[in-house]
Design a protein around this motif. Sequence first.
Motif, PDB file in Angstrom:
ATOM      1  N   UNK A  67     -26.924 -31.569 -75.948  1.00 31.45           N
ATOM      2  CA  UNK A  67     -27.942 -31.874 -74.932  1.00 31.45           C
ATOM      3  C   UNK A  67     -27.347 -31.752 -73.527  1.00 31.45           C
ATOM      4  N   UNK A  68     -27.992 -30.971 -72.669  1.00 30.53           N
ATOM      5  CA  UNK A  68     -27.513 -30.841 -71.291  1.00 30.53           C
ATOM      6  C   UNK A  68     -28.645 -30.345 -70.399  1.00 30.53           C
ATOM      7  N   UNK A  69     -28.498 -30.617 -69.115  1.00 29.74           N
ATOM      8  CA  UNK A  69     -29.501 -30.201 -68.135  1.00 29.74           C
ATOM      9  C   UNK A  69     -28.978 -29.094 -67.222  1.00 29.74           C
ATOM     10  N   UNK A  70     -27.650 -28.980 -67.095  1.00 30.18           N
ATOM     11  CA  UNK A  70     -27.044 -27.927 -66.282  1.00 30.18           C
ATOM     12  C   UNK A  70     -25.816 -27.387 -66.996  1.00 30.18           C
ATOM     13  N   UNK A  71     -25.558 -26.096 -66.829  1.00 32.30           N
ATOM     14  CA  UNK A  71     -24.415 -25.492 -67.518  1.00 32.30           C
ATOM     15  C   UNK A  71     -23.687 -24.503 -66.621  1.00 32.30           C
ATOM     16  N   UNK A  72     -22.394 -24.385 -66.850  1.00 32.33           N
ATOM     17  CA  UNK A  72     -21.543 -23.411 -66.170  1.00 32.33           C
ATOM     18  C   UNK A  72     -20.668 -22.761 -67.234  1.00 32.33           C
ATOM     19  N   UNK A  73     -20.813 -21.449 -67.408  1.00 35.89           N
ATOM     20  CA  UNK A  73     -20.079 -20.716 -68.440  1.00 35.89           C
ATOM     21  C   UNK A  73     -19.212 -19.674 -67.760  1.00 35.89           C
ATOM     22  N   UNK A  74     -17.924 -19.652 -68.079  1.00 33.00           N
ATOM     23  CA  UNK A  74     -17.018 -18.675 -67.480  1.00 33.00           C
ATOM     24  C   UNK A  74     -17.338 -17.274 -67.987  1.00 33.00           C
ATOM     25  N   UNK A  75     -16.952 -16.269 -67.218  1.00 39.43           N
ATOM     26  CA  UNK A  75     -17.238 -14.878 -67.582  1.00 39.43           C
ATOM     27  C   UNK A  75     -16.626 -14.500 -68.924  1.00 39.43           C
ATOM     28  N   UNK A  76     -15.439 -15.058 -69.227  1.00 41.19           N
ATOM     29  CA  UNK A  76     -14.791 -14.737 -70.506  1.00 41.19           C
ATOM     30  C   UNK A  76     -15.274 -15.607 -71.663  1.00 41.19           C
ATOM     31  N   UNK A  77     -16.227 -16.513 -71.380  1.00 40.22           N
ATOM     32  CA  UNK A  77     -16.852 -17.378 -72.392  1.00 40.22           C
ATOM     33  C   UNK A  77     -15.868 -18.343 -73.045  1.00 40.22           C
ATOM     34  N   UNK A  78     -14.757 -18.609 -72.388  1.00 41.89           N
ATOM     35  CA  UNK A  78     -13.744 -19.507 -72.957  1.00 41.89           C
ATOM     36  C   UNK A  78     -13.815 -20.918 -72.369  1.00 41.89           C
ATOM     37  N   UNK A  79     -14.485 -21.060 -71.228  1.00 41.00           N
ATOM     38  CA  UNK A  79     -14.586 -22.367 -70.568  1.00 41.00           C
ATOM     39  C   UNK A  79     -16.036 -22.663 -70.212  1.00 41.00           C
ATOM     40  N   UNK A  80     -16.442 -23.892 -70.485  1.00 45.46           N
ATOM     41  CA  UNK A  80     -17.828 -24.297 -70.224  1.00 45.46           C
ATOM     42  C   UNK A  80     -17.831 -25.709 -69.638  1.00 45.46           C
ATOM     43  N   UNK A  81     -18.686 -25.933 -68.652  1.00 46.51           N
ATOM     44  CA  UNK A  81     -18.924 -27.277 -68.146  1.00 46.51           C
ATOM     45  C   UNK A  81     -20.411 -27.568 -68.231  1.00 46.51           C
ATOM     46  N   UNK A  82     -20.750 -28.710 -68.825  1.00 44.66           N
ATOM     47  CA  UNK A  82     -22.144 -29.100 -68.987  1.00 44.66           C
ATOM     48  C   UNK A  82     -22.391 -30.457 -68.348  1.00 44.66           C
ATOM     49  N   UNK A  83     -23.562 -30.607 -67.769  1.00 40.95           N
ATOM     50  CA  UNK A  83     -23.989 -31.904 -67.232  1.00 40.95           C
ATOM     51  C   UNK A  83     -25.254 -32.328 -67.956  1.00 40.95           C
ATOM     52  N   UNK A  84     -25.187 -33.492 -68.555  1.00 39.16           N
ATOM     53  CA  UNK A  84     -26.363 -34.083 -69.192  1.00 39.16           C
ATOM     54  C   UNK A  84     -26.841 -35.216 -68.288  1.00 39.16           C
ATOM     55  N   UNK A  85     -27.806 -34.894 -67.430  1.00 37.43           N
ATOM     56  CA  UNK A  85     -28.271 -35.857 -66.434  1.00 37.43           C
ATOM     57  C   UNK A  85     -29.226 -36.889 -67.027  1.00 37.43           C
ATOM     58  N   UNK A  86     -29.588 -36.699 -68.286  1.00 44.21           N
ATOM     59  CA  UNK A  86     -30.465 -37.660 -68.963  1.00 44.21           C
ATOM     60  C   UNK A  86     -29.633 -38.785 -69.565  1.00 44.21           C
ATOM     61  N   UNK A  87     -28.574 -38.398 -70.279  1.00 45.43           N
ATOM     62  CA  UNK A  87     -27.701 -39.387 -70.923  1.00 45.43           C
ATOM     63  C   UNK A  87     -26.455 -39.701 -70.097  1.00 45.43           C
ATOM     64  N   UNK A  88     -26.359 -39.102 -68.889  1.00 47.75           N
ATOM     65  CA  UNK A  88     -25.237 -39.350 -67.977  1.00 47.75           C
ATOM     66  C   UNK A  88     -23.880 -39.040 -68.611  1.00 47.75           C
ATOM     67  N   UNK A  89     -23.753 -37.809 -69.077  1.00 43.61           N
ATOM     68  CA  UNK A  89     -22.504 -37.384 -69.716  1.00 43.61           C
ATOM     69  C   UNK A  89     -22.073 -36.031 -69.139  1.00 43.61           C
ATOM     70  N   UNK A  90     -20.778 -35.911 -68.853  1.00 48.67           N
ATOM     71  CA  UNK A  90     -20.179 -34.649 -68.413  1.00 48.67           C
ATOM     72  C   UNK A  90     -19.376 -34.076 -69.578  1.00 48.67           C
ATOM     73  N   UNK A  91     -19.615 -32.805 -69.895  1.00 48.19           N
ATOM     74  CA  UNK A  91     -18.890 -32.134 -70.978  1.00 48.19           C
ATOM     75  C   UNK A  91     -18.012 -31.024 -70.408  1.00 48.19           C
TER      76      UNK A  91
END
Length: 229
Positions: A67-91
Amino acid sequence: MKVLFIFLLFVVYFALSLSLESTNAIGLYLIISLGLFFWGVIEWRRSINRRNAEDRARCEELLAEIPHTQSLISDNLLNVMLIDDVNNILYILQRDSLVEDFSIENVPFSQVLEVAIVEEERVLNLYPKEGLLGSTLVNNEEILEEDSDEDEEEEEVEEESIEALCLKIVVDDLTKPILEYPFIVFGEPLATDSEKYIEVNSLCDEWYQKICIIIKRYEHDKVVVRLWQ
């Protein structure tokens, strides 16, 4: 397989053009061989783009399970950052290759303590300004300000290309207190005047601001330590 066959035909026609005596025949075979070469290059690029699209689709399918509301995916698809603003969790998800599973770090917003933009081991921006514990991440801003004009000129020459740019995030976890999301990794330098660098730098700053907002929400629950007795 199709691309390999096209390049094989290119080699055959080019070799034949070298063995002929007739000028007209040589010209014809050269034109055919060049046509096959450019066709092969186009098909090769299409194959790469198709494979990249398939890899990204598979990656997005995996992320859809989190579950997430915002995502950032690196061009090589090896690194991802997700923000779940509903459950207040950073992945923060990382892996070494596309065939591996992601290692997942999930951090409640309340446990995010500091964030910094780090360029080639130098802290460019740090929030909170002096660090929650009097600079958990080494801040070189004061050192940089004290440099002479000569050093600044030498630095400008050296910084024509950047080899590393990342976000470092300090979290309330003794097992792994510092998490990192790379925007530029060592071995893949970017020229500072290139469009790609401007785009990456802007994206890094955008996500830095987002993490700053997350920290700001819970700032009243934290005690800033500025001097150790």
